[in-house]
Design an enzyme around this catalytic site. Structure first.
Site, mmCIF file in Angstrom:
data_model
loop_
_atom_site.group_PDB
_atom_site.id
_atom_site.type_symbol
_atom_site.label_atom_id
_atom_site.label_comp_id
_atom_site.label_asym_id
_atom_site.label_seq_id
_atom_site.Cartn_x
_atom_site.Cartn_y
_atom_site.Cartn_z
ATOM 1 N N ALA A 86 0.158 -10.882 -35.924
ATOM 2 C CA ALA A 86 0.223 -9.598 -36.629
ATOM 3 C C ALA A 86 -0.493 -9.708 -37.978
ATOM 4 O O ALA A 86 -0.595 -10.783 -38.548
ATOM 5 C CB ALA A 86 1.681 -9.222 -36.856
ATOM 6 N N GLY A 95 1.465 -12.822 -32.187
ATOM 7 C CA GLY A 95 0.745 -11.838 -31.380
ATOM 8 C C GLY A 95 -0.548 -12.395 -30.799
ATOM 9 O O GLY A 95 -0.999 -11.945 -29.739
ATOM 10 N N GLU A 98 0.568 -14.099 -27.738
ATOM 11 C CA GLU A 98 1.032 -13.089 -26.776
ATOM 12 C C GLU A 98 -0.163 -12.368 -26.132
ATOM 13 O O GLU A 98 -0.158 -12.086 -24.939
ATOM 14 C CB GLU A 98 1.960 -12.084 -27.466
ATOM 15 C CG GLU A 98 3.289 -12.717 -27.839
ATOM 16 C CD GLU A 98 4.242 -11.740 -28.487
ATOM 17 O OE1 GLU A 98 3.907 -11.256 -29.588
ATOM 18 O OE2 GLU A 98 5.295 -11.453 -27.902
ATOM 19 N N GLU A 122 8.131 -16.082 -34.694
ATOM 20 C CA GLU A 122 8.865 -14.879 -35.118
ATOM 21 C C GLU A 122 10.296 -15.145 -35.576
ATOM 22 O O GLU A 122 10.803 -14.472 -36.471
ATOM 23 C CB GLU A 122 8.868 -13.834 -33.989
ATOM 24 C CG GLU A 122 7.529 -13.143 -33.769
ATOM 25 C CD GLU A 122 6.519 -13.975 -32.984
ATOM 26 O OE1 GLU A 122 6.841 -15.125 -32.611
ATOM 27 O OE2 GLU A 122 5.396 -13.485 -32.750
#
Ligand code: NAD
Length: 698
Positions: A62, A103, A106, A126
């Site tokens: 992110a 992210g 991911e 996270e």
């Protein structure tokens, strides 16, 4: 400006994420990547797609600059980008180097293939922000790695090199070089075979019975290790759902993610994350301030602090000249450094070769002249202004022009020390905490004359040696110890009034502090506080102290080092055992000062100790000693065992509300025996309370 570069390599569209500094998936980047994927899908010349990152890394995940802003939740979301990649009509392969976190990982899990350089660090951090991976990480990673390894990564939040995951289905290939060549080859192979393998279609490889057992064991560990942090348990629940239907698992993950986003724990941990970054920005020191190169460091004094300070630089590969006044002190210091390294080697954290390499960087000397070529010299001699004077005058005489002269003093006036030299602009405080090679906090003390260049250099260097640096102005105790004195004072009063040291420690430890004040004092040495109090009785007769701790010290109970303090210690053990002798001492003391013991609640213990920190912090802000409230939080998080999931004393105060905090302080002031002068809310806090404002608004 974020960009996605696109070029064609023999039928493969190579898309490069380019959004410095970490190729984060901000709104614009998400939009551009979808457009690039769509364009590649529509281009008849393209048979397959490779996505990679510009510069040193694939993607850090992110874009933290969007945290808490509308862009963070604006469409398209990261989940949409993943959908587009996963459902692309042409195979999409992620080519991973440097770092691939959150992210970023991911996204790669939603691709049809993954190729990584062996040294690339992959992870889902996270939980360190009190969250869980919210874009399918908890569902796809177990399908690729199996439950145990996926849980290791997701629940610890730690990153591992791709090379360690070589055998798992996560990567199609782990290579040592030519990453793009390998990724393009895989993309072509998939296109040729007409395959687009999707992790979502795989089943988690674990057998169902064993899986449940594993999950139960991991939940047990998480409950024990992180009792007040819901993120770990929620992450395990989300991973457990990966054993079932993929879409249902995704829904649960989403739900749990947003539930965590609203928790005070996650709020506090995100606050801590930003507080650490904010602390690096200094008033009056622009980001482009030049820094001086530091290639050789000098340390003066090889006592408790000097050796540990030297180790910080040796660990970073910077040679250190270590100067002592006496041969035996020098030898003892060197032996301690070696013993520390040998200890690490025994635990497998350091190879024998690395140990010798670090020791070889250490140049011991009894001659100040040896410091002449140093770029930075850190003084760690006795805490005595006359000794500091002698040392700084000598440093001024031998140090080369432009060398930075730092003092590790805990209590002395840095401006007075700077005045012993003809170069006060080059003098700065570097207040390390004990043990200096372990503790993360470094208070950088900014004197009246300290130059911006010197400050910028020390802040940069601190980062290089893995410290969390916070700037403090000059005052007695700087930020951390100045506040701690009042915390300790309150702990002593609470015992005077009726609590036991064990109750005070337990209440604060249950609340989240790593160690209660009495156990901490026994560890640090009760004689240190005693010496400070004796000075205070003369310098600040108006400040009230309980004399109970003095009585303890008069019995020679200095703590662990004498086998007895507020607790007793069996020989060779650090376990704090209650001691009836201390109970008797406390009873006698209360009797002597005419106090009848009352029941003290755990809540009162926590509030009085933590609010003592808060009120002194408000004075520190008012005086401009700290630049901002979050710096004060950072000092406590990095140096005093304050629980990260509470975000620091001032975030906690903000969560209670300034009005209610000030109101409670006035209640303490009115209590019989209460320290009314101390509990008068500091003007800064009173101002916040009057406006209903928060410390962190200012
Ligand atoms: P220490 O007594 O363990 O070590 C001081 C060393 O300095 C001794 O080995 C001594 O021989 C040497 N020394 C004295 N005069 C010297 C001179 N003129 N030239 C060269 N060497 C000389 O003390 P310490 O606990 O390491 O503390 C050092 C400094 O660090 C003090 O200013 C102290 O306030 C500060 N400090 C200490 C702690 C702590 O927990 N001990 C924490 C933070 C800061």
């Amino acid at each position: 400006m974020p960009k996605v570069h696109s070029r064609l390599d023999a039928g493969v569209a190579v898309l490069t994420l380019d959004n410095p500094p970490v190729n984060g998936f901000g709104l614009e980047q998400r939009r551009l990547l979808i457009e690039a994927l769509d364009a590649a899908a529509a281009d008849p010349q393209v048979r397959a797609i490779v996505v990679t990152g510009a510069g040193q890394l694939f993607s850090g995940g992110a874009d933290i600059r969007e945290f808490g802003k509308p862009e963070m939740v604006a469409s398209p979301h990261l989940l949409d980008v993943l959908q587009v990649a996963e459902h692309s009509p042409k195979p999409v392969v992620a080519a991973i180097h440097g770092t691939c976190m959150g992210g970023g990982l991911e996204f790669s899990l939603a691709c049809h293939g993954r190729v990584a350089l062996a040294g690339a660090l992959v992870g889902l951090p996270e939980v360190k922000l009190g969250l869980l991976p919210g874009s399918g990480g908890t569902q796809r990673l177990p399908r690729a790695l199996g439950l145990a390894r996926a849980l290791d990564l997701i629940v610890s939040g730690e990153a591992v090199p791709a090379g360690q995951l070589r055998e798992a289905a996560l990567f199609d290939a782990v290579v040592d070089e030519d990453l793009l060549g390998a990724a393009c080859a895989l993309a072509r192979r998939l296109a040729h075979a007409g395959e687009r393998p999707r992790l979502r279609e795989l089943a988690v490889p674990d057998a169902p019975g064993a899986a449940q057992e594993l999950l139960a064991a991991r939940r047990e560990v998480a409950r024990r290790q992180y009792p007040r942090q819901p993120a770990r348990l929620h992450a395990i629940d989300a991973v457990a759902a990966s054993l079932g239907d993929f879409d249902a698992g995704m829904e649960l993950e989403r739900w749990l993610f947003f539930a965590l986003l609203a928790t005070p724990e996650s709020h506090a941990m995100r606050h801590a994350f930003f507080a650490e970054r904010a602390a690096a920005h200094l008033r009056g020191v622009p980001a482009d301030t030049p820094v001086r190169p530091v290639r050789l460091v000098g340390v003066v004094g090889a006592g408790t602090m000097g050796g540990g300070i030297a180790m910080n630089f040796l660990n970073a590969g910077i040679p250190v000249v270590l100067v002592e006044a006496r041969q035996e002190a020098l030898e003892r210091g060197l032996a301690t450094v070696r013993a520390n390294y040998e200890n690490s080697a025994r635990r497998g954290r350091l190879s024998a070769q690395e140990l010798e390499k670090r020791m070889a960087l250490l140049r011991p000397s009894l001659d100040f002249e040896a410091l002449a070529p140093c770029d930075l010299i850190v003084e760690a001699v006795f805490e005595d202004l006359q000794v500091k004077r002698e040392v700084f005058e000598r440093l001024d005489a031998v140090a080369r022009e432009g060398a930075i002269l730092a003092s590790n003093t805990s209590t002395l006036d840095l401006d007075a020390i700077a005045a012993f030299t003809r170069r006060p602009a080059d003098v700065v405080g570097m207040h390390f905490f004990s043990p200096a090679n372990v503790m993360r906090l470094l208070e950088v003390v900014r004197g009246k004359a300290t130059s911006p260049e010197v400050l910028a250099t020390v802040m940069r260097l601190a980062r290089g040696i893995g410290k969390t640096a916070v700037v403090s102005g000059v005052c007695d105790g700087f930020i951390g110890n100045r506040m701690l004195e009042h915390y300790g004072r309150m702990a002593h009063f609470l015992v005077e009034e009726g609590a036991s040291p064990q109750q005070v420690d337990r209440a604060l430890e249950d609340w989240g502090m790593a160690m209660g004040p009495f156990r901490m004092s026994d560890l640090a040495g009760n004689d240190i506080g005693w010496a400070i109090r004796k000075r205070r009785y003369v310098d600040k007769p108006q400040v009230r102290y309980s004399r109970l701790a003095d009585r303890l010290c008069e019995l020679g109970r200095f703590g662990q080092k004498t086998g007895a303090g507020w607790y007793r210690y069996e020989s060779g053990s650090r376990e704090a055992l209650p001691d009836p002798e201390v109970d008797a001492l406390i009873r006698q003391y209360r009797h002597d000062i005419g106090v009848r013991a009352r029941a003290v609640s755990d809540r009162e213990i926590v509030e009085r100790c933590i609010y003592a920190l808060v009120n002194e912090a408000a004075r520190i802000l008012e005086e401009g000693i700290a630049q901002r409230a979050s710096d004060i939080d950072m000092v406590y998080l990095a140096g005093y065992g304050f629980p990260v999931w509470r975000g620091g004393p001032l975030l906690w105060a903000d969560m209670q509300g300034s009005y209610m905090v000030a109101r409670r302080m006035r209640e303490f002031a009115a209590q019989p025996g209460g320290d009314a002068a101390f509990w008068e809310p500091a003007p800064w806090l009173a101002g916040l309370a009057a406006r209903g404002a928060r410390f962190h608004d200012t």
